[in-house]
Design a protein around this motif. Structure first.
Motif, PDB file in Angstrom:
ATOM      1  N   ASN A 165     -22.784  54.708 -53.238  1.00 42.71           N
ATOM      2  CA  ASN A 165     -23.937  54.985 -54.097  1.00 42.71           C
ATOM      3  C   ASN A 165     -25.222  55.222 -53.318  1.00 42.71           C
ATOM      4  O   ASN A 165     -26.238  55.598 -53.916  1.00 42.71           O
ATOM      5  N   ILE A 166     -25.182  55.017 -51.999  1.00 33.73           N
ATOM      6  CA  ILE A 166     -26.327  55.463 -51.187  1.00 33.73           C
ATOM      7  C   ILE A 166     -26.489  56.969 -51.320  1.00 33.73           C
ATOM      8  O   ILE A 166     -27.592  57.500 -51.408  1.00 33.73           O
ATOM      9  N   VAL A 167     -25.353  57.666 -51.372  1.00 37.28           N
ATOM     10  CA  VAL A 167     -25.385  59.130 -51.567  1.00 37.28           C
ATOM     11  C   VAL A 167     -25.971  59.474 -52.929  1.00 37.28           C
ATOM     12  O   VAL A 167     -26.787  60.390 -53.056  1.00 37.28           O
ATOM     13  N   SER A 168     -25.576  58.735 -53.971  1.00 43.04           N
ATOM     14  CA  SER A 168     -26.086  59.027 -55.312  1.00 43.04           C
ATOM     15  C   SER A 168     -27.587  58.761 -55.407  1.00 43.04           C
ATOM     16  O   SER A 168     -28.312  59.470 -56.097  1.00 43.04           O
ATOM     17  N   VAL A 169     -28.066  57.740 -54.688  1.00 40.18           N
ATOM     18  CA  VAL A 169     -29.507  57.469 -54.663  1.00 40.18           C
ATOM     19  C   VAL A 169     -30.246  58.606 -53.979  1.00 40.18           C
ATOM     20  O   VAL A 169     -31.281  59.087 -54.466  1.00 40.18           O
ATOM     21  N   LEU A 170     -29.717  59.081 -52.864  1.00 43.23           N
ATOM     22  CA  LEU A 170     -30.351  60.187 -52.138  1.00 43.23           C
ATOM     23  C   LEU A 170     -30.360  61.465 -52.962  1.00 43.23           C
ATOM     24  O   LEU A 170     -31.277  62.278 -52.853  1.00 43.23           O
ATOM     25  N   MET A 171     -29.340  61.651 -53.799  1.00 46.91           N
ATOM     26  CA  MET A 171     -29.241  62.877 -54.591  1.00 46.91           C
ATOM     27  C   MET A 171     -29.860  62.741 -55.974  1.00 46.91           C
ATOM     28  O   MET A 171     -29.920  63.702 -56.726  1.00 46.91           O
ATOM     29  N   GLY A 172     -30.294  61.551 -56.319  1.00 48.34           N
ATOM     30  CA  GLY A 172     -30.954  61.360 -57.598  1.00 48.34           C
ATOM     31  C   GLY A 172     -30.021  61.325 -58.783  1.00 48.34           C
ATOM     32  O   GLY A 172     -30.437  61.594 -59.915  1.00 48.34           O
ATOM     33  N   THR A 173     -28.747  60.975 -58.582  1.00 49.16           N
ATOM     34  CA  THR A 173     -27.814  60.860 -59.706  1.00 49.16           C
ATOM     35  C   THR A 173     -27.736  59.408 -60.153  1.00 49.16           C
ATOM     36  O   THR A 173     -28.295  58.512 -59.523  1.00 49.16           O
ATOM     37  N   GLY A 174     -27.027  59.163 -61.234  1.00 44.88           N
ATOM     38  CA  GLY A 174     -26.873  57.808 -61.730  1.00 44.88           C
ATOM     39  C   GLY A 174     -25.900  57.000 -60.890  1.00 44.88           C
ATOM     40  O   GLY A 174     -25.207  57.535 -60.012  1.00 44.88           O
ATOM     41  N   PHE A 175     -25.856  55.700 -61.154  1.00 49.11           N
ATOM     42  CA  PHE A 175     -24.949  54.799 -60.435  1.00 49.11           C
ATOM     43  C   PHE A 175     -23.512  55.183 -60.761  1.00 49.11           C
ATOM     44  O   PHE A 175     -23.150  55.344 -61.926  1.00 49.11           O
ATOM     45  N   VAL A 176     -22.686  55.334 -59.724  1.00 49.74           N
ATOM     46  CA  VAL A 176     -21.328  55.833 -59.885  1.00 49.74           C
ATOM     47  C   VAL A 176     -20.334  54.734 -59.528  1.00 49.74           C
ATOM     48  O   VAL A 176     -20.474  54.073 -58.497  1.00 49.74           O
TER      49      VAL A 176
END
Length: 424
Positions: free
Chosen positions: A373-384
């Motif tokens: 989810n570090i990737v999702s934070v960097l990309m601005g998506t929701g928690f996966v």
């Protein structure tokens, strides 16, 4: 012995060998974390690409320029069809011009929306008073359908209309980054103001809602004006090519709509019957599908890494359980001497092995999800959370614990109680 007593004894034994248990749990957690982490990151990337590149939805497709590498007067072999037909060299690298794009929009009568667009570069500077942006602003030229078909929403003001397009007048819609930079984030304040783009004055007729960023590139650092205006000021080269977006009303008729579009545009481009198309038709989700196929290799790599690590963990766990059998021979003899059965001893060692594996799965899943989810934070998506892989991780660790504990458990259960009690 009751089942609860057996489980309680297993937990006490695990706690009494904390360091050895912790090392084994860490090895298992590493494998599960690699598996879960990579798949969490892939799911976050897939989600972002779906938002970014499929903004037209499943009912959209794009007609764009098909560039052919021409060598020694002939098209590249890569662009030949299955029937080995060749594009005519004189027509192979022909860009889509404004007349062809407008002709298609005029004659294409299938129930749909059609949008014409062209890029104006991504190194533009915007000024308003003493405020100035970095030279990284993108210019996109479109028509009255462009904003809707590309997934943008207006925050204030109005959309581009047909009069703006036909007159090529200097009006524009600005993205959220530019509003923040030049107007302190006030969308209403930005509307009807005159800004300067590379020294050319433009009136702001609207602002866009934020779309976030992809791979560190902001989707809000852009300006939209009419395609004729972009052609006039920003894209004047002879190789400039237009794109045509089509949004079909009924998704079930997508293939029919694409067939109609191909036939219409072949006629406009004057492509003969024996020649291939000198343009491409892409579905709005085709790029995402292609990218996800490539990312499937990453999933495969994660599975291999996780499998190798878990095999090593299983061997280590079995070794630890065999050592435990040797160390606790007298304990096993005592259990059997006071009435414990072979089944009780087997269950105790199997429970220990499975508990250690599940502890590894627990910590591995938490670490993997957080890292992914570090990737999702960097990309601005929701928690996966990849629930399928989480469940699979728990199942794999349960099987690993069971298999690693079977032989030590049977070995312990077959010990002779008298010899076990006398063991030093």
């Amino acid at each position: 012995m009751k089942l609860t007593d057996t489980i309680s004894l297993s937990f006490r034994t695990i706690r009494s060998n904390f360091l050895r248990t912790a090392i084994t749990v860490a090895i298992i957690a590493l494998g599960i974390a690699a598996l879960i982490g990579i798949n969490t990151a892939i799911q976050a990337i897939a989600q972002k690409f779906q938002e970014s590149f499929s903004s037209m939805g499943a009912n959209g497709f794009t007609i764009r320029y098909r560039q052919v590498n021409v060598q020694f007067g002939r098209p590249s072999v890569k662009m030949q069809s299955k029937k080995n037909r060749r594009l005519k060299t004189s027509n192979a690298n022909k860009t889509i011009n404004i007349q062809e794009a407008e002709a298609f929009k005029e004659i294409y009568k299938y129930p749909s929306e059609v949008s014409i667009s062209i890029g104006g570069g991504g190194n533009n500077i915007v000024n308003y008073g003493s405020q100035k942006t970095n030279p990284t602003v993108r210019i996109n030229g479109g028509d009255e359908n462009y904003v809707d078909m590309n997934g943008y929403d207006l925050a204030a003001g109005r959309n581009i209309n047909t009069l703006d397009v036909t007159s090529a007048r200097n009006v524009c819609i600005i993205g959220k980054d530019i509003v923040d930079k030049l107007f302190k984030g006030n969308d209403d304040l930005a509307v009807d103001k005159v800004i300067s783009i590379n020294g050319i004055s433009y009136r702001v007729i609207g602002t866009l809602q934020s779309k976030g960023s992809t791979f560190g590139m902001s989707l809000d650092n852009l300006i939209i004006t009419s395609y004729k205006n972009v052609r006039r000021f920003f894209n004047t080269g002879t190789n400039a090519s237009f794109s045509i977006g089509v949004k079909v009303h009924d998704v079930s008729n997508m293939d029919v709509a694409i067939g109609e579009a191909e036939g219409a545009f072949r006629a406009i481009r004057k492509v003969s019957v024996q020649d291939d198309d000198n343009f491409l038709i892409d579905k709005s989700d085709s790029f995402v599908e292609m990218l996800m196929k490539q990312m499937g290799r990453l999933t495969g790599a994660a599975v291999v890494i996780g499998f190798i690590t878990l095999v090593g963990a299983a061997i280590g766990l079995m070794n630890i359980m065999l050592v435990a059998v040797t160390e606790r021979t007298k304990e096993v003899g005592l259990i059997k001497a006071i009435g414990g059965k072979q089944r009780n001893v087997r269950m105790q060692f199997l429970f220990e092995s499975i508990i250690i594996s599940l502890l590894g799965a627990f910590f591995g899943i938490i670490i993997g999800v957080l890292l992914g989810n570090i990737v999702s934070v960097l990309m601005g998506t929701g928690f996966v959370v990849p629930w399928i892989w989480v469940a699979l991780g728990v199942l794999i660790c349960s099987v690993v614990g069971l298999l690693a504990g079977l032989y030590p458990a049977f070995k312990a259960s077959r010990l002779n109680p008298i010899e076990a009690l006398r063991y030093e």
